[in-house]
Design a protein around this motif. Structure first.
Motif, PDB file in Angstrom:
ATOM      1  N   SER A 104       0.836  -1.192   0.000  1.00  0.00           N
ATOM      2  CA  SER A 104       0.000   0.000   0.000  1.00  0.00           C
ATOM      3  C   SER A 104       0.870   1.241   0.000  1.00  0.00           C
ATOM      4  CB  SER A 104      -0.911   0.014   1.234  1.00  0.00           C
ATOM      5  OG  SER A 104      -1.720  -1.133   1.293  1.00  0.00           O
ATOM      6  N   LYS A 105       0.264   2.324  -0.422  1.00  0.00           N
ATOM      7  CA  LYS A 105       0.878   3.637  -0.319  1.00  0.00           C
ATOM      8  C   LYS A 105       0.288   4.327   0.900  1.00  0.00           C
ATOM      9  CE  LYS A 105       3.467   4.520  -4.121  1.00  0.00           C
ATOM     10  NZ  LYS A 105       4.829   5.102  -4.102  1.00  0.00           N
ATOM     11  N   VAL A 106       1.154   4.935   1.706  1.00  0.00           N
ATOM     12  CA  VAL A 106       0.715   5.618   2.910  1.00  0.00           C
ATOM     13  C   VAL A 106       1.176   7.067   2.869  1.00  0.00           C
ATOM     14  CG1 VAL A 106       0.926   5.719   5.422  1.00  0.00           C
ATOM     15  CG2 VAL A 106       0.735   3.516   4.291  1.00  0.00           C
ATOM     16  N   TYR A 153       4.251   0.959   1.925  1.00  0.00           N
ATOM     17  CA  TYR A 153       4.099   0.256   3.198  1.00  0.00           C
ATOM     18  C   TYR A 153       4.139  -1.245   2.972  1.00  0.00           C
ATOM     19  CZ  TYR A 153       1.568  -2.069   6.956  1.00  0.00           C
ATOM     20  OH  TYR A 153       1.189  -2.941   7.944  1.00  0.00           O
ATOM     21  N   VAL A 160       1.056   3.338  11.460  1.00  0.00           N
ATOM     22  CA  VAL A 160      -0.220   2.917  10.866  1.00  0.00           C
ATOM     23  C   VAL A 160      -1.070   2.159  11.878  1.00  0.00           C
ATOM     24  CG1 VAL A 160       0.758   2.862   8.543  1.00  0.00           C
ATOM     25  CG2 VAL A 160       0.716   0.765   9.885  1.00  0.00           C
ATOM     26  N   GLU A 187      -3.978   5.815   4.403  1.00  0.00           N
ATOM     27  CA  GLU A 187      -3.696   4.994   3.225  1.00  0.00           C
ATOM     28  C   GLU A 187      -4.173   5.714   1.968  1.00  0.00           C
ATOM     29  OE1 GLU A 187      -4.447   0.471   1.456  1.00  0.00           O
ATOM     30  OE2 GLU A 187      -5.708   1.240   3.076  1.00  0.00           O
ATOM     31  N   SER A 222      -5.738   5.374  -1.373  1.00  0.00           N
ATOM     32  CA  SER A 222      -6.503   4.365  -2.103  1.00  0.00           C
ATOM     33  C   SER A 222      -7.380   5.044  -3.127  1.00  0.00           C
ATOM     34  CB  SER A 222      -7.369   3.536  -1.139  1.00  0.00           C
ATOM     35  OG  SER A 222      -8.255   4.372  -0.438  1.00  0.00           O
ATOM     36  N   SER A 225      -9.070  -2.803   2.592  1.00  0.00           N
ATOM     37  CA  SER A 225      -7.670  -3.234   2.541  1.00  0.00           C
ATOM     38  C   SER A 225      -7.202  -3.627   3.937  1.00  0.00           C
ATOM     39  CB  SER A 225      -6.790  -2.104   2.002  1.00  0.00           C
ATOM     40  OG  SER A 225      -6.687  -1.055   2.964  1.00  0.00           O
ATOM     41  N   LEU A 283      -4.828  -2.244   5.599  1.00  0.00           N
ATOM     42  CA  LEU A 283      -4.639  -1.040   6.402  1.00  0.00           C
ATOM     43  C   LEU A 283      -5.956  -0.453   6.896  1.00  0.00           C
ATOM     44  CD1 LEU A 283      -1.652   0.929   4.828  1.00  0.00           C
ATOM     45  CD2 LEU A 283      -1.771  -0.309   6.988  1.00  0.00           C
ATOM     46  N   ASP A 284      -7.035  -0.669   6.158  1.00  0.00           N
ATOM     47  CA  ASP A 284      -8.344  -0.234   6.658  1.00  0.00           C
ATOM     48  C   ASP A 284      -8.631  -0.896   8.007  1.00  0.00           C
ATOM     49  OD1 ASP A 284      -9.011   1.463   4.576  1.00  0.00           O
ATOM     50  OD2 ASP A 284      -9.990  -0.102   3.406  1.00  0.00           O
TER      51      ASP A 284
END
Length: 533
Positions: free
Chosen positions: A22-24, A81, A121, A149, A151, A265, A267-268
């Motif tokens: 993921s991109k954070v 991430y 995170v 995140e 998204s 996701s 991270l969610d």
């Protein structure tokens, strides 16, 4: 054409499936910074450093905010991430003086802090005190890092259309209509999103489809549909509208149902407050060798950790960032334990059956080292009792019906399990619970049969033939990573965990406890059909 013709658009994904990488975005603010200037307040700037191969390098820096001890920086830092890696970050705050380079004078440094991206995170909003050199607090200065995140439209919409009184384009039979849905891009160009099997074009097997009509709609209009109420549009043919004075339409298209599906996701769930509870189970069978002998896999070398400790620390250091109380269960199997020295395949290595948890990973290490002189290595290598124990614990969490806790069980063993049939049965049962199992083979034994437990080469089944609901087991021999860094082992065995977490909660239709709010931007801004020439 008076018939009502219906077509349900299959669930069309408007973005790819959730991925483990993921991109954070990180946003930074500070409070109560030290005032280093004589005539006015400090002019702070934050530098973000990343550690690669033990070396700190600058990732990026914020803008300079003039004369402010409580700055909120506009700069946004974007990072990749990875759950399976320890991504170390350092935030350094400086008071900038004109064109002077940062760090040329001690007075320029206002404080710094080290952490991991995983810690940020997991907390979503992390606040820490700033420290000066040698660990001294920078007064009451604090830094706050907020993670989000990045998204896109991580979901899809399912639309059900029907039509009435469409123009009949065929001479001897009725039309075979189909619908094409287009999205209007920002530059006003049209992009085909989906084509139904049959709806508003008149299908011709030779490819010469007859244009029936078109309509434009926004997704906001589509969302107005409610129980018992349908949304309709006139299907218009521009040529007929120009030529025919009394032209009304070429039929009516009806939206009978709209379903929105959110794809969450990893991270969610983590940012929503999901805790990762880590349990380690250690093999104390006699095949490991006498711990007092330097050839033993359990030998405690004061200068270098053994393979059990290396694997435990590598995986545990990742997982500890996602458990707020930093307490981890530590179990053993295959040993005779005090006071009666009966064989146990499920015991707390701190010998406290009421509380098998240890404080942080270091606590697990100490409990392991302390228990070795007190037990007798024995056998056999039965792991199903511990799997069943953790699965039962996870089942209790699963009954809560929220995404508050997920379990990772790390099993460290020096040989192929003896109770293979029972282990397969236990894993199949465990696949229905919020649990992932990592098995690391320690030593030089032949672990070929252990590959059966890892579903990569096929679906694991119980002795009765029942398949696992999810692939939850990852097996690796430690010897494959002897010459690599501990981080390489952790990366290999933990890479599948984010996907497994999402699969479990998706199967249960459980949303994150505090889901990231959907953006108001429509997933589908508008739809239209266009004629072919």
């Amino acid at each position: 054409m008076n018939d009502v013709q219906e077509a349900t658009s299959p669930a069309t994904s408007l973005s790819g499936p959730a991925t483990c990488v993921s991109k954070v975005e990180l946003r930074v603010s500070c409070k109560a910074l030290l005032d280093r200037d004589t005539l006015n307040k400090s002019d702070p700037c934050v530098i973000v450093m990343v550690q690669t191969n033990g070396q700190w390098t600058e990732l990026d820096r914020t803008e300079v905010i003039k004369s402010n001890l409580h700055p909120v920086f506009a700069k946004v830092f974007s990072l990749d991430y990875y759950f399976e890696e320890v991504q170390k970050l350092r935030f350094e705050v400086y008071d900038i003086h004109g064109t002077h380079s940062i760090g040329t004078r001690d007075d320029d440094f206002l404080g710094g802090v080290e952490c991991t991206l995983g810690q940020i995170v997991a907390q979503k909003k992390m606040m820490k005190p700033l420290l000066l050199k040698y660990g001294k607090y920078a007064g009451k200065s604090t830094i706050t890092v907020h993670a989000e995140e990045i998204s896109g439209n991580n979901g899809y919409v399912e639309l059900s259309f029907c039509a009435k009184k469409l123009d009949d384009k065929d001479l001897f039979s009725k039309s075979d209509p189909f619908l094409e849905i287009y999205r209007i891009n920002d530059d006003a160009t049209e992009q085909l999103v989906h084509r139904t099997e049959c709806l508003v074009w008149d299908y011709d097997s030779r490819g010469k489809h007859d244009f029936i009509g078109e309509f434009y709609a926004t997704f906001r209009e589509m969302q107005k549909i409610s129980s018992g109420n349908k949304v309709t549009w006139d299907c218009m043919n521009p040529k007929y509208k120009q030529k025919k004075r009394n032209y009304k339409n070429s039929g009516v298209v009806i939206l009978s149902d709209v379903k929105l599906h959110r794809v969450y996701s990893f991270l969610d769930y983590i940012m929503g407050g999901c805790q990762i509870h880590f349990t380690v189970a250690i093999d104390f069978t006699a095949s490991n060798g006498d711990p007092r002998n330097s050839c033993s896999l359990h030998y405690i070398n004061p200068y270098q950790p053994n393979e059990y400790l290396k694997a435990l620390i590598a995986v545990g250091e990742i997982c500890q960032d996602y458990d707020s109380d930093k307490r981890f269960s530590a179990l053993g199997f295959g040993a005779r334990i005090p006071p009666n020295y009966e064989v146990s395949h499920d015991f707390a290595i701190n010998f406290n059956p009421e509380d098998d948890e240890c404080e942080e990973i270091q606590g697990v290490v100490e409990a392991y080292q302390n228990c070795l002189p007190k037990i007798q290595l024995y056998g056999p290598t039965n792991v199903s009792p511990i799997i069943n124990r953790i699965a039962k614990l996870a089942a209790g969490d699963g009954n809560i019906k929220d995404a508050s806790r997920y379990h990772i069980l790390l099993i460290l063993t020096d040989g192929v399990v003896t109770d293979m049939a029972d282990t397969r049965e236990a894993i199949v049962r465990a696949s229905y619970q919020p649990l992932s199992i990592i098995i690391v083979g320690v030593g030089n034994a032949d672990f070929t049969d252990m590959q059966i437990l890892d579903g990569d080469d096929g679906v694991l089944r119980s002795p009765k033939g029942e398949p696992v609901l999810r692939d939850i087991v990852q097996f690796v021999p430690f010897r494959d990573f002897k010459t690599a860094s501990p981080a390489a082992l952790a990366k290999c065995v933990l890479a599948e965990v984010p996907k497994q977490v999402v699969e479990y909660y998706s199967h249960k239709a459980i949303s994150p406890m505090c889901p990231i709010r959907d953006t108001p931007t429509p997933i589908l801004s508008s739809v239209a059909t266009t004629p072919t020439e």
